[in-house]
Scaffold this active site. Sequence first.
Site, PDB file in Angstrom:
ATOM      1  CB  ALA A 135       1.117  -7.284   2.550  1.00 34.42           C
ATOM      2  CB  VAL A 169      11.963  -5.780   4.703  1.00 32.01           C
ATOM      3  CG1 VAL A 169      11.885  -5.980   6.219  1.00 32.01           C
ATOM      4  CG2 VAL A 169      11.669  -7.087   3.970  1.00 32.01           C
ATOM      5  CB  ALA A 218       1.575  -2.091   4.971  1.00 35.41           C
ATOM      6  N   GLY A 219       4.498  -4.248   4.222  1.00 33.04           N
ATOM      7  CA  GLY A 219       4.793  -5.605   3.737  1.00 33.04           C
ATOM      8  C   GLY A 219       4.476  -6.685   4.760  1.00 33.04           C
ATOM      9  N   GLY A 233       7.702   1.174   4.743  1.00 31.69           N
ATOM     10  CA  GLY A 233       6.523   2.048   4.792  1.00 31.69           C
ATOM     11  C   GLY A 233       5.461   1.636   3.790  1.00 31.69           C
ATOM     12  CE  LYS A 259       0.884   1.268   4.453  1.00 32.20           C
ATOM     13  NZ  LYS A 259       1.720   2.413   4.804  1.00 32.20           N
ATOM     14  CG  ASP A 288      -0.807  -0.361   8.081  1.00 29.02           C
ATOM     15  OD1 ASP A 288      -1.652   0.489   8.441  1.00 29.02           O
ATOM     16  OD2 ASP A 288       0.392  -0.092   7.899  1.00 29.02           O
TER      17      ASP A 288
HETATM   18  P1  ATP Z   1       4.130  -0.210   7.907  1.00 24.47           P
HETATM   19  O1  ATP Z   1       4.075   0.501   6.590  1.00 24.47           O
HETATM   20  O2  ATP Z   1       2.921  -1.057   8.202  1.00 24.47           O
HETATM   21  O3  ATP Z   1       4.506   0.652   9.060  1.00 24.47           O
HETATM   22  P2  ATP Z   1       6.630  -1.277   7.007  1.00 24.47           P
HETATM   23  O4  ATP Z   1       6.288  -1.559   5.583  1.00 24.47           O
HETATM   24  O5  ATP Z   1       7.409  -0.035   7.297  1.00 24.47           O
HETATM   25  O6  ATP Z   1       5.298  -1.284   7.842  1.00 24.47           O
HETATM   26  P3  ATP Z   1       7.279  -4.026   7.344  1.00 24.47           P
HETATM   27  O7  ATP Z   1       7.891  -4.431   6.044  1.00 24.47           O
HETATM   28  O8  ATP Z   1       5.899  -4.467   7.605  1.00 24.47           O
HETATM   29  O9  ATP Z   1       7.422  -2.471   7.586  1.00 24.47           O
HETATM   30  O10 ATP Z   1       8.273  -4.573   8.466  1.00 24.47           O
HETATM   31  C1  ATP Z   1       8.419  -4.006   9.749  1.00 24.47           C
HETATM   32  C2  ATP Z   1       9.211  -5.000  10.605  1.00 24.47           C
HETATM   33  O11 ATP Z   1       8.381  -6.133  10.866  1.00 24.47           O
HETATM   34  C3  ATP Z   1      10.459  -5.535   9.902  1.00 24.47           C
HETATM   35  O12 ATP Z   1      11.586  -4.845  10.308  1.00 24.47           O
HETATM   36  C4  ATP Z   1      10.507  -6.995  10.290  1.00 24.47           C
HETATM   37  O13 ATP Z   1      11.493  -7.222  11.281  1.00 24.47           O
HETATM   38  C5  ATP Z   1       9.155  -7.318  10.927  1.00 24.47           C
HETATM   39  N1  ATP Z   1       8.387  -8.376  10.216  1.00 24.47           N
HETATM   40  C6  ATP Z   1       7.702  -9.350  10.799  1.00 24.47           C
HETATM   41  N2  ATP Z   1       7.102 -10.143   9.894  1.00 24.47           N
HETATM   42  C7  ATP Z   1       7.408  -9.646   8.695  1.00 24.47           C
HETATM   43  C8  ATP Z   1       7.075 -10.048   7.369  1.00 24.47           C
HETATM   44  N3  ATP Z   1       6.322 -11.124   7.106  1.00 24.47           N
HETATM   45  N4  ATP Z   1       7.554  -9.278   6.367  1.00 24.47           N
HETATM   46  C9  ATP Z   1       8.294  -8.179   6.634  1.00 24.47           C
HETATM   47  N5  ATP Z   1       8.670  -7.801   7.866  1.00 24.47           N
HETATM   48  C10 ATP Z   1       8.218  -8.521   8.899  1.00 24.47           C
END
Ligand code: ATP
Length: 320
Positions: free
Chosen positions: A122, A113, A118-119, A116, A11, A154
């Site tokens: 997801a 990862v 929301a991987g 930002g 997203k 999210d």
């Molecule tokens: P958001 O946009 O929701 O704030 P983000 O995109 O910045 O999130 P994510 O990729 O969701 O961040 O990862 C945040 C942290 O969550 C990572 O540093 C990782 O250690 C942990 N994590 C746990 N499970 C997962 C997963 N399946 N995929 C990615 N990161 C994961």
Amino acid sequence: MTSVTVRVPAKVNLQLSVGPPRDDGYHDLVNVFHAVSLFDEVTASDDLSVLPGDLVGGVVSEQVTIMVGVEGESADQVPVDASNLAVKAAFALAERAGRPVSARLLIRKAIPVAGGMAGGSADAAAALVACDELWGLGLPRQELMEIAAGLGSDVPFALLGDTAVGTGRGEMLVPAPVTGRFHWVFALAEGGLSTARVYAECDRLREATGEQVAWPQADEGLMEALSAGDAETLGKTLSNDLQPAALMLCRPLARTLEAGREHGALGALVSGSGPTCAFLAESDTHAASLAMAMEVAGVCRSAVTAFGPVPGATIVRPLP
Ligand code: ATP
């Protein structure tokens, strides 16, 4: 062996308005979510043999066995233990099964990862849909949405997809009408930013400047631009209250945003808590040339194109 593969989108927040901090530590938000064609895939199978590669973990309780492996984009930064959000989702769903269940989850990452986008959320949504199918639970979408809300703010949107306005912590969703398709470039950064750190920095900056924080409201101009399919107006109305904090914590992002604007982006902003930057393009060909220009300018690790809106977590194999 039975297996189910679910595709789930990243997203971008078209508007992220952050209210004052609440007593529970969260912030009230207006969060206009937009799902884009950058997908992770989660395969759930009943074959518990060890996965190829090193990134393998297993989490076992009396009633539930979940194995997990991760491959693809920055896979080494994703935990393969009980803190993995897809594993948490599988455990939360297993409580509804009322019998012992097990699954092997293979996560193929394309969503950056800690970017930002929301991987992790997801992957949690994809695991819910995949395990629901694998275990033959057939839970109604509404029940999956409730479990999703318990997993993170999210996660419900990753189930829903398309474009939606989130309020509360972002988990109370109302779908938003959109005409046509918008074309995007995402500039991926080296490393990630912790969402909690960015919110804390946002609070700190607001306190330091004495900024009066208004109650967040959906931007009418942005909502009209979405329903009219008007990319030019959408570009001008994109906003993210977390951007100053993300720029403070990751200074080179200011240059990345500037480079996108110089190359004709209709709008440029940090995606969620960053450090990925999002650029709205005029068309798919403009997006391709903008992505190339960003890479040549050396202002990001890599740049990818995508379009939105796209559906939320969807079974792709076997076809429903
Ligand atoms: P958001 O946009 O929701 O704030 P983000 O995109 O910045 O999130 P994510 O990729 O969701 O961040 O990862 C945040 C942290 O969550 C990572 O540093 C990782 O250690 C942990 N994590 C746990 N499970 C997962 C997963 N399946 N995929 C990615 N990161 C994961």
